[in-house]
Design a protein around this motif. Sequence first.
Motif, PDB file in Angstrom:
ATOM      1  N   VAL A  97       0.826  -1.204   0.000  1.00 52.28           N
ATOM      2  CA  VAL A  97       0.000   0.000   0.000  1.00 52.28           C
ATOM      3  C   VAL A  97       0.865   1.262   0.000  1.00 52.28           C
ATOM      4  O   VAL A  97       0.565   2.236  -0.698  1.00 52.28           O
ATOM      5  N   THR A  98       1.960   1.243   0.735  1.00 52.06           N
ATOM      6  CA  THR A  98       2.836   2.424   0.818  1.00 52.06           C
ATOM      7  C   THR A  98       3.426   2.768  -0.549  1.00 52.06           C
ATOM      8  O   THR A  98       3.451   3.935  -0.942  1.00 52.06           O
ATOM      9  N   ALA A  99       3.850   1.747  -1.294  1.00 54.19           N
ATOM     10  CA  ALA A  99       4.446   1.964  -2.615  1.00 54.19           C
ATOM     11  C   ALA A  99       3.396   1.989  -3.731  1.00 54.19           C
ATOM     12  O   ALA A  99       3.728   2.210  -4.887  1.00 54.19           O
ATOM     13  N   LEU A 100       2.125   1.733  -3.372  1.00 50.50           N
ATOM     14  CA  LEU A 100       1.044   1.647  -4.350  1.00 50.50           C
ATOM     15  C   LEU A 100       1.395   0.660  -5.472  1.00 50.50           C
ATOM     16  O   LEU A 100       1.275   0.967  -6.659  1.00 50.50           O
ATOM     17  N   SER A 101       1.833  -0.535  -5.053  1.00 49.75           N
ATOM     18  CA  SER A 101       2.258  -1.528  -6.035  1.00 49.75           C
ATOM     19  C   SER A 101       1.736  -2.917  -5.709  1.00 49.75           C
ATOM     20  O   SER A 101       1.374  -3.214  -4.577  1.00 49.75           O
TER      21      SER A 101
END
Length: 104
Positions: A97-101
Amino acid sequence: MRSEVTVTFKSQPPVRIELHDQPEPMPPEAARRWLDEQFTQMGCEPLRPTGKLLTADKVVVVAEAAGPEKFADAQWAQAFARAVTTALGRPMVNIDVTALSISY
């Protein structure tokens, strides 16, 4: 076949959702509809400025909007994992979620 969705949030232990005991996979149309409903209910916005919304983008945005709190609800988390594995066509999905990946 082993099936698992892992969701990682910043400063939180990863959330692992195993699907090995599910009787049947979610039908593809139901998976897309479930993700669409969650996207709308949570007031999510597309990641891309063009407004184009890929299924993988939708998965990441719904996970982000849900946050660790929503994943604490085992029933919701199972529905999310079933929809994700069907919609993406992959038995193993890792969502950062943090890297949106997403990785497989």
